[in-house]
Design a protein around this motif. Structure first.
Motif, short mmCIF file in Angstrom:
data_model
loop_
_atom_site.label_atom_id
_atom_site.label_comp_id
_atom_site.label_asym_id
_atom_site.label_seq_id
_atom_site.Cartn_x
_atom_site.Cartn_y
_atom_site.Cartn_z
N LEU A 137 0.83 -1.21 0.00
CA LEU A 137 0.00 0.00 0.00
C LEU A 137 0.86 1.26 0.00
CD1 LEU A 137 -2.80 1.32 0.21
CD2 LEU A 137 -2.62 1.11 2.71
N PHE A 138 1.92 1.26 0.84
CA PHE A 138 2.79 2.43 0.90
C PHE A 138 3.52 2.63 -0.43
CE2 PHE A 138 6.83 4.56 1.81
CZ PHE A 138 6.36 5.71 2.44
N ALA A 139 3.97 1.54 -1.04
CA ALA A 139 4.67 1.64 -2.33
C ALA A 139 3.74 2.21 -3.40
CB ALA A 139 5.18 0.26 -2.75
N ALA A 140 2.47 1.80 -3.37
CA ALA A 140 1.51 2.29 -4.36
C ALA A 140 1.23 3.79 -4.19
CB ALA A 140 0.21 1.50 -4.27
N LEU A 141 1.28 4.26 -2.94
CA LEU A 141 0.97 5.66 -2.65
C LEU A 141 2.20 6.56 -2.64
CD1 LEU A 141 -1.56 5.19 0.31
CD2 LEU A 141 -2.11 5.75 -2.08
N TYR A 142 3.38 5.97 -2.67
CA TYR A 142 4.61 6.73 -2.41
C TYR A 142 4.74 7.95 -3.32
CZ TYR A 142 9.45 7.88 -1.49
OH TYR A 142 10.61 8.54 -1.14
N HIS A 143 4.51 7.78 -4.63
CA HIS A 143 4.71 8.88 -5.56
C HIS A 143 3.45 9.74 -5.74
CE1 HIS A 143 8.72 7.63 -6.71
NE2 HIS A 143 8.28 6.39 -6.90
N LEU A 144 2.39 9.39 -5.03
CA LEU A 144 1.14 10.11 -5.17
C LEU A 144 0.88 11.11 -4.04
CD1 LEU A 144 -1.17 7.12 -6.25
CD2 LEU A 144 0.01 8.77 -7.73
N VAL A 145 1.55 10.90 -2.91
CA VAL A 145 1.28 11.71 -1.71
C VAL A 145 2.49 12.61 -1.39
CG1 VAL A 145 0.76 11.63 0.77
CG2 VAL A 145 -0.21 9.90 -0.77
N GLN A 159 11.91 18.67 3.22
CA GLN A 159 10.89 18.11 2.34
C GLN A 159 11.43 16.95 1.52
OE1 GLN A 159 9.27 21.33 0.01
NE2 GLN A 159 8.10 22.19 1.72
N ALA A 160 12.69 17.06 1.08
CA ALA A 160 13.29 15.99 0.29
C ALA A 160 13.50 14.72 1.12
CB ALA A 160 14.63 16.46 -0.27
N GLU A 161 13.71 14.89 2.43
CA GLU A 161 13.98 13.73 3.28
C GLU A 161 12.71 13.10 3.85
OE1 GLU A 161 17.44 13.24 5.78
OE2 GLU A 161 17.80 15.40 5.61
N ALA A 162 11.58 13.79 3.78
CA ALA A 162 10.36 13.30 4.42
C ALA A 162 9.91 11.95 3.87
CB ALA A 162 9.24 14.33 4.27
N GLY A 163 9.82 11.84 2.54
CA GLY A 163 9.36 10.59 1.93
C GLY A 163 10.27 9.42 2.23
N PRO A 164 11.58 9.52 1.95
CA PRO A 164 12.49 8.41 2.27
C PRO A 164 12.49 8.03 3.75
CG PRO A 164 13.53 9.94 0.77
CD PRO A 164 12.25 10.59 1.20
N ALA A 165 12.44 9.03 4.63
CA ALA A 165 12.45 8.72 6.07
C ALA A 165 11.21 7.94 6.47
CB ALA A 165 12.55 10.01 6.88
N LEU A 166 10.04 8.39 5.95
CA LEU A 166 8.80 7.67 6.25
C LEU A 166 8.83 6.28 5.63
CD1 LEU A 166 6.08 7.93 7.67
CD2 LEU A 166 5.11 8.81 5.54
N GLY A 167 9.44 6.16 4.44
CA GLY A 167 9.56 4.85 3.80
C GLY A 167 10.40 3.90 4.64
N ALA A 168 11.50 4.39 5.20
CA ALA A 168 12.34 3.56 6.07
C ALA A 168 11.55 3.12 7.31
CB ALA A 168 13.59 4.33 6.49
N PHE A 169 10.76 4.06 7.84
CA PHE A 169 9.94 3.74 9.02
C PHE A 169 8.93 2.64 8.70
CE2 PHE A 169 5.89 4.39 11.17
CZ PHE A 169 6.27 4.29 12.51
N ILE A 170 8.20 2.80 7.58
CA ILE A 170 7.17 1.83 7.21
C ILE A 170 7.78 0.46 6.96
CG2 ILE A 170 5.49 1.21 5.42
CD1 ILE A 170 4.47 3.37 7.27
#
Length: 470
Positions: A137-145, A159-170
């Motif tokens: 689910l996270f992978a599907a939404l990653y580039h949309l949110v 802002q550039a680090e927010a997505g990768p950091a949340l991805g590492a967390f998930i």
């Protein structure tokens, strides 16, 4: 002479307690031997849990100044949010972990090791599917949110680090769910001390990972992996060693996965999930209600002393939690008298410990808070008294909850919890308006005492009377 007698009795009591902290197990061929072995494992698990908690808190305290100086203000804010989420998402496995724990503990009391192996295999299957669903689910939404909007960060770097950091967390969070099954199994087998020792290792490894990331000047993405990913190494090693060497006969196998067992685990897990959600709604909305009724400025006046009193509940939880699987195993063997005696001792200990600590905090709390927060918070006496009484009541409630969990009376707990939550939340708003900041804790105490504690005691007394002839 009287003093000498008291000293002798005191040392005797300590010696009897230390008798159960030995490393070698008791003979479990007799009811007396099994009782001693349960008490030994409870004592070891409680002590190991306390050590794990001290190490976990210590490593967290050490990492705060290090990351604060290393990260920028917004990156540090994201770090704190994700660190907090890690502790708050304990119920995201949908209660499956606790369902496995309950099943394992009951089957252990029946010496049904093949059944335990099926439960373990099915537990891994369920949580692996949940983990894959979360990651997908996270992978599907990653580039949309625009993930940086969740953290409300403004700088381009943050802002550039927010997505990768949340991805590492998930990713770490999802992987941790199936890896955590081994800890639930160890607790269910009354070997919680093993799980706690591996948690100690995980905390230390995590801190080392954070230090390495700071030394190498790595990004927040890698810091999150260090915080959450490194302890997964300890969890993985725990599973490999436990199922590969210590309990090879319990290692999970694909052919043992059964739809009927999955259904049983899921049903029990669903009830635990509801319990966790309802408990969160009951006990963790006080700050939100106070902010809405009295204004956000009043929240620290409540939350700071509440954190001080919460130490009482933390210690009691570590002591009482190992009793849950012990009750399951005892009643599965028909040893209800041991369960009755142990519950009584647990209640007496909880009452004595909570009363003594609460009295100290009511008297010395203002002084402690003066030095702790430099006088920024001055709570009223009615709030301090309310917190003291609540911790005494909460200790009794937790003692009863361990017994009801262990005897698989989860449906009864869910029913009481839902009613308690509705009454408590309603009363919190009313009493906060009527009596101010202390109203919320008194509302919790009243609702919990009337709709949870008293019915639990009456139900448990009836249950033990019905089984007294076994």
């Amino acid at each position: 002479m009287a003093v000498a007698l008291k000293l002798r009795n005191g040392f005797g009591a300590v010696a009897r307690k230390l008798h159960y902290v030995r490393l070698t197990p008791f003979d479990t061929d007799t009811a007396e031997g099994r009782a001693h072995e349960r008490q030994r494992r409870v004592a070891l698990s409680a002590m190991a849990s306390m050590v794990a908690k001290v190490i976990s808190v210590s490593t967290a305290l050490i990492s705060v100044p290090l990351t604060l100086h290393y990260l920028g203000a917004e990156q540090y804010g994201m770090w704190i949010i994700l660190s907090s989420l890690q502790a708050s998402f304990t119920f995201a496995d949908l209660g499956v972990g606790n369902g496995v724990l309950n099943q394992v503990a009951t089957l252990y009391g029946r010496d049904d090791f093949e059944g335990i192996r099926r439960v373990i295999s099915c537990g891994y299957a369920i949580l692996t599917m949940v983990a894959l669903a979360i990651m997908g689910l996270f992978a599907a939404l990653y580039h949309l949110v625009p993930w940086y909007g969740i953290f409300n960060v403004k700088t381009a770097a943050a802002q550039a680090e927010a997505g990768p950091a949340l991805g590492a967390f998930i990713l770490c969070f999802a992987v941790a769910m199936p890896l955590g099954i081994v800890q639930k199994v160890q607790i269910g087998l009354q070997r919680g001390f093993m799980a706690s020792l591996w948690q100690c290792a995980g905390s230390v490894i995590g801190l080392i990972g954070v230090l390495v990331c700071i030394e190498m000047k790595l990004s927040l993405f890698w810091l999150i992996f260090a915080l959450m990913g490194q302890p997964l190494v300890a969890a993985l090693l725990n599973g490999v060693i436990f199922f590969g060497f210590i309990e090879k006969g319990l290692s999970p196998r694909l052919p043992l996965i059964s739809l009927s067992v999955i259904r049983a685990i899921s049903q029990t897990g669903a009830m635990f999930f509801v319990l966790q959600i309802v408990a969160a709604a009951t006990f963790y909305v006080d700050s939100i209600i106070l902010a809405q009724v009295l204004g956000a400025s009043q929240v620290p006046v409540y939350s700071v002393p509440e954190k001080l009193f919460s130490l009482i509940a933390t210690v009691l939880a570590m002591v009482q939690a190992p009793l849950w699987p012990a009750y399951s195993e005892a009643v599965a063997r028909g040893e209800y008298e041991w369960a009755r005696r142990t519950l009584r001792k647990s209640q007496i200990f909880a009452a004595g410990f909570a009363t003594a600590c609460s009295a100290v905090l009511v008297i010395g709390g203002p002084t402690i808070l003066h030095y702790w927060v430099n006088g920024a918070v001055q709570p009223p006496l009615m709030l301090m008294l309310g917190l003291a009484i609540w911790k005494i009541v909460e200790g009794q409630g937790n003692a009863m909850a361990m017994f009801l969990n262990g005897t698989n009376q989860i449906r009864f707990l869910v029913m009481l919890s839902v009613v308690t939550a509705v009454v408590a939340v309603t009363l919190k708003g009313l009493l906060a308006r009527k009596f101010g900041i202390s109203g919320t804790v008194w509302a919790t105490t009243i609702a919990f005492s009337v709709f949870m504690l008293v019915p639990s005691i009456m139900h448990t007394r009836k249950y033990l009377l019905e089984h007294s002839g076994h």
